[in-house]
Design an enzyme around this catalytic site. Sequence first.
Site, PDB file in Angstrom:
ATOM      1  N   GLY A   1      29.006 -63.186 -16.732  1.00  0.00           N
ATOM      2  CA  GLY A   1      29.665 -62.430 -17.830  1.00  0.00           C
ATOM      3  C   GLY A   1      29.032 -61.175 -18.191  1.00  0.00           C
ATOM      4  N   ARG A   2      27.493 -61.043 -17.693  1.00  0.00           N
ATOM      5  CA  ARG A   2      27.172 -59.679 -18.275  1.00  0.00           C
ATOM      6  C   ARG A   2      27.177 -59.342 -19.855  1.00  0.00           C
ATOM      7  NH1 ARG A   2      27.543 -54.248 -14.679  1.00  0.00           N
ATOM      8  NH2 ARG A   2      29.675 -54.741 -15.256  1.00  0.00           N
TER       9      ARG A   2
ATOM     10  N   ASP B   1      35.432 -58.198 -18.038  1.00  0.00           N
ATOM     11  CA  ASP B   1      34.959 -57.029 -18.844  1.00  0.00           C
ATOM     12  C   ASP B   1      35.522 -55.486 -18.796  1.00  0.00           C
ATOM     13  OD1 ASP B   1      33.865 -56.453 -16.305  1.00  0.00           O
ATOM     14  OD2 ASP B   1      31.906 -56.203 -16.758  1.00  0.00           O
TER      15      ASP B   1
ATOM     16  N   ARG C   1      45.064 -57.608   0.996  1.00  0.00           N
ATOM     17  CA  ARG C   1      46.346 -58.100   1.870  1.00  0.00           C
ATOM     18  C   ARG C   1      47.717 -57.422   1.481  1.00  0.00           C
ATOM     19  NH1 ARG C   1      49.996 -61.806   1.162  1.00  0.00           N
ATOM     20  NH2 ARG C   1      51.127 -62.946   3.024  1.00  0.00           N
TER      21      ARG C   1
ATOM     22  N   ARG D   1      21.505 -86.673 -23.413  1.00  0.00           N
ATOM     23  CA  ARG D   1      20.823 -85.273 -23.350  1.00  0.00           C
ATOM     24  C   ARG D   1      21.766 -84.094 -23.904  1.00  0.00           C
ATOM     25  NH1 ARG D   1      19.024 -85.699 -17.090  1.00  0.00           N
ATOM     26  NH2 ARG D   1      17.048 -86.863 -17.302  1.00  0.00           N
TER      27      ARG D   1
ATOM     28  N   ASP E   1      33.957 -61.002 -14.538  1.00  0.00           N
ATOM     29  CA  ASP E   1      33.421 -61.021 -15.864  1.00  0.00           C
ATOM     30  C   ASP E   1      34.350 -60.697 -16.954  1.00  0.00           C
ATOM     31  OD1 ASP E   1      30.783 -61.311 -14.770  1.00  0.00           O
ATOM     32  OD2 ASP E   1      30.329 -59.172 -14.777  1.00  0.00           O
TER      33      ASP E   1
ATOM     34  N   GLY F   1      30.139 -56.180  -7.753  1.00  0.00           N
ATOM     35  CA  GLY F   1      29.970 -57.766  -7.236  1.00  0.00           C
ATOM     36  C   GLY F   1      31.519 -58.168  -6.561  1.00  0.00           C
TER      37      GLY F   1
ATOM     38  N   ILE G   1      27.177 -68.999  -7.866  1.00  0.00           N
ATOM     39  CA  ILE G   1      28.018 -69.770  -7.461  1.00  0.00           C
ATOM     40  C   ILE G   1      29.359 -69.450  -7.824  1.00  0.00           C
ATOM     41  CG2 ILE G   1      27.736 -71.471  -9.142  1.00  0.00           C
ATOM     42  CD1 ILE G   1      28.228 -73.875  -7.154  1.00  0.00           C
TER      43      ILE G   1
ATOM     44  N   ARG H   1      28.150 -82.606 -17.674  1.00  0.00           N
ATOM     45  CA  ARG H   1      28.401 -83.578 -18.958  1.00  0.00           C
ATOM     46  C   ARG H   1      28.158 -85.065 -18.581  1.00  0.00           C
ATOM     47  NH1 ARG H   1      33.398 -82.700 -19.628  1.00  0.00           N
ATOM     48  NH2 ARG H   1      33.534 -81.176 -21.523  1.00  0.00           N
TER      49      ARG H   1
ATOM     50  N   GLU I   1      29.943 -78.059 -27.655  1.00  0.00           N
ATOM     51  CA  GLU I   1      29.587 -78.005 -29.138  1.00  0.00           C
ATOM     52  C   GLU I   1      29.207 -76.559 -29.545  1.00  0.00           C
ATOM     53  OE1 GLU I   1      30.128 -82.060 -28.185  1.00  0.00           O
ATOM     54  OE2 GLU I   1      28.735 -80.575 -27.163  1.00  0.00           O
TER      55      GLU I   1
ATOM     56  N   HIS J   1      25.732 -87.014 -26.587  1.00  0.00           N
ATOM     57  CA  HIS J   1      25.174 -85.973 -25.792  1.00  0.00           C
ATOM     58  C   HIS J   1      25.680 -84.515 -26.455  1.00  0.00           C
ATOM     59  CE1 HIS J   1      29.484 -86.023 -24.612  1.00  0.00           C
ATOM     60  NE2 HIS J   1      29.395 -84.788 -23.941  1.00  0.00           N
TER      61      HIS J   1
ATOM     62  N   THR K   1      36.744 -58.246 -10.974  1.00  0.00           N
ATOM     63  CA  THR K   1      35.362 -58.947 -11.490  1.00  0.00           C
ATOM     64  C   THR K   1      35.510 -60.128 -12.280  1.00  0.00           C
ATOM     65  OG1 THR K   1      33.781 -58.357 -13.013  1.00  0.00           O
ATOM     66  CG2 THR K   1      35.614 -57.292 -13.555  1.00  0.00           C
TER      67      THR K   1
ATOM     68  N   ARG L   1      26.385 -51.790  -3.617  1.00  0.00           N
ATOM     69  CA  ARG L   1      26.128 -50.580  -4.565  1.00  0.00           C
ATOM     70  C   ARG L   1      25.501 -49.450  -4.401  1.00  0.00           C
ATOM     71  NH1 ARG L   1      27.252 -53.726  -9.065  1.00  0.00           N
ATOM     72  NH2 ARG L   1      26.914 -56.152  -8.802  1.00  0.00           N
TER      73      ARG L   1
END
Length: 316
Positions: free
Chosen positions: A169-170, A128, A20, A161, A126, A10, A249, A153, A186, A214, A124, A71
């Site tokens: 994050g896998r 990880d 660079r 709501r 993630d 990824g 994104i 929010r 929360e 909310h 990465t 991959r």
Amino acid sequence: MKIAMLTSGGDAPGMNAAVRAIVRTAIHYGIEAYGVMEGYKGLVEGNFKQLCRNDVSQILNRGGTILGSSRMDDFYKVEVQKKAIANLIDQGIDALIVIGGDGTYRGAVALTKLGYPCIALPGTIDNDIPSTEYTIGFFTALDTAIDAIDKLRDTSFSHQRCTVVEVMGRNCGDLAVYAGIACGAEIVITKDTGYRWETVLDEAQKAKKLGKRHLVIIVAEHIVDVQKLAHDIETHSPYEARATVLGYIQRGGNPSSYDRILASKMGTYAVELIRQGIINQAVFTKSLDLGHCSLEEALAIEQVPSDLYDYLPKLN
């Protein structure tokens, strides 16, 4: 001396900054630098390109990777690995620098076991790679997630709501817990917190009793179906609920200042290691310092959950 570099798996913001830095540092020492296009696939296909100073101009602030990524499921086969090494030798390449996540590291380990020298940089979103405190791209992805959650929010507050947000994050919950602290969520759900529907419902009831208009719930991917979770919350709690999956994104966008600096330092450090004859290493960061350990050690270190989990209940 000649060195080559590739990006694999990824893409992560800051990979270009690392490329660079490798090219510019190599040129500084009179070393020829080559890019391997399209990751390990390009390595097997012999897709090399010599990179000069101008080739890496104007890429420091760009997301993605100019080298391309892919991959390659067949790279676990020894005959495929030997083909990759043969191509490197045919090009006269003395060492390879790989930039990517755990799969990229495993590819490098396979090459070193066959006698070819490699250095790995953690790239990465993630975060990880257990051997390093932070990976290239993590903080940019975190900023992207925070920006999106802040916007969600606003709507959540207006309509009273519960907003359920899935971040990437896998198997690592760092994006979720860091975003949870930064956005005042929360509830944060990761593999380290575990998931119990009863706990979520209790927290929703508690939030309503405290007069909260909310509720923000951040979920690491692959833990629970967030659309179903939002439906269940709306059915069994006082809140309306909506789910949003941030998805890819989080991989895009211009790298943050931290990722540009981290990637630049790591790229330069990798070239320095090769010049010193220190090979088959994984570069890592701890606080503001860089270090290195063996590639196999980098993969064997156990992932330790972030201490930010201890802050969550105190900040709600």
